[in-house]
Design a protein around this motif. Structure first.
Motif, PDB file in Angstrom:
ATOM      1  N   ILE A  87      -7.965 -33.432  33.157  1.00 20.90           N
ATOM      2  CA  ILE A  87      -9.235 -32.789  32.817  1.00 20.90           C
ATOM      3  C   ILE A  87      -9.347 -32.577  31.309  1.00 20.90           C
ATOM      4  O   ILE A  87     -10.403 -32.798  30.716  1.00 20.90           O
ATOM      5  N   ASP A  88      -8.243 -32.177  30.691  1.00 15.65           N
ATOM      6  CA  ASP A  88      -8.259 -31.951  29.244  1.00 15.65           C
ATOM      7  C   ASP A  88      -8.515 -33.257  28.490  1.00 15.65           C
ATOM      8  O   ASP A  88      -9.291 -33.282  27.532  1.00 15.65           O
ATOM      9  N   LYS A  89      -7.882 -34.345  28.920  1.00 14.57           N
ATOM     10  CA  LYS A  89      -8.108 -35.644  28.278  1.00 14.57           C
ATOM     11  C   LYS A  89      -9.561 -36.074  28.451  1.00 14.57           C
ATOM     12  O   LYS A  89     -10.174 -36.597  27.521  1.00 14.57           O
ATOM     13  N   ALA A  90     -10.103 -35.854  29.643  1.00 20.28           N
ATOM     14  CA  ALA A  90     -11.501 -36.214  29.891  1.00 20.28           C
ATOM     15  C   ALA A  90     -12.430 -35.371  29.020  1.00 20.28           C
ATOM     16  O   ALA A  90     -13.428 -35.871  28.495  1.00 20.28           O
ATOM     17  N   ARG A  91     -12.093 -34.102  28.841  1.00 14.81           N
ATOM     18  CA  ARG A  91     -12.916 -33.231  27.999  1.00 14.81           C
ATOM     19  C   ARG A  91     -12.894 -33.706  26.553  1.00 14.81           C
ATOM     20  O   ARG A  91     -13.942 -33.801  25.902  1.00 14.81           O
ATOM     21  N   VAL A  92     -11.711 -34.047  26.054  1.00 17.17           N
ATOM     22  CA  VAL A  92     -11.597 -34.522  24.668  1.00 17.17           C
ATOM     23  C   VAL A  92     -12.369 -35.826  24.490  1.00 17.17           C
ATOM     24  O   VAL A  92     -13.107 -35.994  23.509  1.00 17.17           O
ATOM     25  N   ALA A  93     -12.200 -36.744  25.441  1.00 13.56           N
ATOM     26  CA  ALA A  93     -12.922 -38.014  25.368  1.00 13.56           C
ATOM     27  C   ALA A  93     -14.436 -37.776  25.430  1.00 13.56           C
ATOM     28  O   ALA A  93     -15.209 -38.407  24.697  1.00 13.56           O
ATOM     29  N   GLY A  94     -14.844 -36.861  26.278  1.00 10.37           N
ATOM     30  CA  GLY A  94     -16.273 -36.527  26.387  1.00 10.37           C
ATOM     31  C   GLY A  94     -16.824 -35.938  25.097  1.00 10.37           C
ATOM     32  O   GLY A  94     -17.947 -36.260  24.688  1.00 10.37           O
ATOM     33  N   GLU A  95     -16.025 -35.095  24.464  1.00 10.87           N
ATOM     34  CA  GLU A  95     -16.468 -34.514  23.192  1.00 10.87           C
ATOM     35  C   GLU A  95     -16.614 -35.597  22.122  1.00 10.87           C
ATOM     36  O   GLU A  95     -17.572 -35.582  21.338  1.00 10.87           O
ATOM     37  N   LYS A  96     -15.688 -36.545  22.096  1.00 12.42           N
ATOM     38  CA  LYS A  96     -15.774 -37.645  21.123  1.00 12.42           C
ATOM     39  C   LYS A  96     -17.015 -38.485  21.384  1.00 12.42           C
ATOM     40  O   LYS A  96     -17.737 -38.853  20.451  1.00 12.42           O
ATOM     41  N   GLN A  97     -17.243 -38.793  22.657  1.00 11.39           N
ATOM     42  CA  GLN A  97     -18.417 -39.581  23.012  1.00 11.39           C
ATOM     43  C   GLN A  97     -19.703 -38.833  22.661  1.00 11.39           C
ATOM     44  O   GLN A  97     -20.658 -39.429  22.165  1.00 11.39           O
ATOM     45  N   LEU A  98     -19.713 -37.550  22.900  1.00  8.58           N
ATOM     46  CA  LEU A  98     -20.896 -36.749  22.589  1.00  8.58           C
ATOM     47  C   LEU A  98     -21.154 -36.727  21.082  1.00  8.58           C
ATOM     48  O   LEU A  98     -22.314 -36.816  20.647  1.00  8.58           O
ATOM     49  N   THR A  99     -20.095 -36.664  20.301  1.00  9.49           N
ATOM     50  CA  THR A  99     -20.247 -36.709  18.841  1.00  9.49           C
ATOM     51  C   THR A  99     -20.849 -38.041  18.416  1.00  9.49           C
ATOM     52  O   THR A  99     -21.750 -38.086  17.570  1.00  9.49           O
ATOM     53  N   LYS A 100     -20.383 -39.139  19.007  1.00  7.42           N
ATOM     54  CA  LYS A 100     -20.938 -40.458  18.689  1.00  7.42           C
ATOM     55  C   LYS A 100     -22.415 -40.528  19.059  1.00  7.42           C
ATOM     56  O   LYS A 100     -23.231 -41.060  18.302  1.00  7.42           O
ATOM     57  N   VAL A 101     -22.748 -40.010  20.233  1.00  8.37           N
ATOM     58  CA  VAL A 101     -24.145 -40.037  20.684  1.00  8.37           C
ATOM     59  C   VAL A 101     -25.022 -39.261  19.701  1.00  8.37           C
ATOM     60  O   VAL A 101     -26.122 -39.703  19.336  1.00  8.37           O
ATOM     61  N   ARG A 102     -24.544 -38.124  19.258  1.00  8.23           N
ATOM     62  CA  ARG A 102     -25.323 -37.325  18.299  1.00  8.23           C
ATOM     63  C   ARG A 102     -25.518 -38.082  16.990  1.00  8.23           C
ATOM     64  O   ARG A 102     -26.601 -38.037  16.405  1.00  8.23           O
ATOM     65  N   GLN A 103     -24.475 -38.773  16.541  1.00  3.84           N
ATOM     66  CA  GLN A 103     -24.601 -39.553  15.306  1.00  3.84           C
ATOM     67  C   GLN A 103     -25.605 -40.685  15.482  1.00  3.84           C
ATOM     68  O   GLN A 103     -26.437 -40.925  14.600  1.00  3.84           O
ATOM     69  N   PHE A 104     -25.532 -41.382  16.616  1.00  5.16           N
ATOM     70  CA  PHE A 104     -26.492 -42.453  16.875  1.00  5.16           C
ATOM     71  C   PHE A 104     -27.915 -41.905  16.981  1.00  5.16           C
ATOM     72  O   PHE A 104     -28.864 -42.540  16.521  1.00  5.16           O
ATOM     73  N   ASN A 105     -28.056 -40.748  17.586  1.00  8.52           N
ATOM     74  CA  ASN A 105     -29.394 -40.145  17.690  1.00  8.52           C
ATOM     75  C   ASN A 105     -29.963 -39.824  16.311  1.00  8.52           C
ATOM     76  O   ASN A 105     -31.148 -40.057  16.056  1.00  8.52           O
ATOM     77  N   LYS A 106     -29.129 -39.301  15.424  1.00  9.60           N
ATOM     78  CA  LYS A 106     -29.586 -39.015  14.056  1.00  9.60           C
ATOM     79  C   LYS A 106     -29.998 -40.299  13.357  1.00  9.60           C
ATOM     80  O   LYS A 106     -31.041 -40.358  12.692  1.00  9.60           O
ATOM     81  N   HIS A 107     -29.175 -41.322  13.521  1.00 12.05           N
ATOM     82  CA  HIS A 107     -29.484 -42.602  12.897  1.00 12.05           C
ATOM     83  C   HIS A 107     -30.775 -43.182  13.469  1.00 12.05           C
ATOM     84  O   HIS A 107     -31.620 -43.700  12.736  1.00 12.05           O
ATOM     85  N   LEU A 108     -30.929 -43.080  14.783  1.00 15.29           N
ATOM     86  CA  LEU A 108     -32.136 -43.579  15.441  1.00 15.29           C
ATOM     87  C   LEU A 108     -33.371 -42.828  14.958  1.00 15.29           C
ATOM     88  O   LEU A 108     -34.416 -43.437  14.691  1.00 15.29           O
TER      89      LEU A 108
END
Length: 165
Positions: A87-108
């Motif tokens: 669960i902790d690994k999934a949470r960390v991976a999810g946080e990384k993915q969410l950070t990427k999504v936010r960056q792409f949204n800003k760029h978009l």
């Protein structure tokens, strides 16, 4: 069990009396009485030994049950630790993915703002439109990955409940 030493002492005392009586007199009545008493004490001693053996058997059974319970508890602890790690690994991976999504949204958003400005000026910039569409596709893929991570996290939490662990 506490009576065992007492019974043993009584038996030894009776045996000593019997041996002493046999040596000192030829009185058979007294010897027979003492022999009967010795037989009685031997029966008590045998009963006490049987009770002791039974208690030892029960004690060994309880020890075996305790060891089995401790083993089961350890297995459950290990399973929970693994589940927490997953669960902790999934949470960390999810946080990384969410950070990427936010960056792409800003760029978009930045690309879309530039595209709107170009459209207001009636100047269609093909490269800007292409970059905007690529960013949007990338953002959609990243959002899908975040959704997958979230679903996997939920499944990781629910799996032990469904399996009954």
């Amino acid at each position: 069990m506490t009576q065992f030493p007492k019974i043993q002492a009584r038996f030894d005392a009776a045996l000593a009396i019997f041996e002493d009586a046999a040596a000192q007199s030829g009185d058979t009545a007294k010897t027979q009485e003492q022999a009967a008493r010795i037989a009685e004490l031997e029966a008590e001693l045998s009963a006490a030994q049987d009770a002791l053996d039974e208690s030892n058997d029960r004690f060994e059974g309880v020890k075996a049950e305790q060891a089995a319970a401790a083993e089961k508890a350890e297995a459950q602890r290990v399973a929970l630790v693994k589940q927490i790690d997953t669960i902790d690994k999934a949470r960390v991976a999810g946080e990384k993915q969410l950070t990427k999504v936010r960056q792409f949204n800003k760029h978009l958003k930045k690309l879309n703002t530039g595209l709107r400005q170009a459209n207001e000026e009636h100047v269609g910039d093909v490269d800007l439109i292409n970059a905007s569409l690529e960013a949007e596709i990338t953002q959609i893929k990243e959002q899908r990955d975040v959704d997958l991570e979230e679903i996997n996290g939920i499944l990781a939490r629910m799996t032990p409940l469904v399996e009954g662990n």
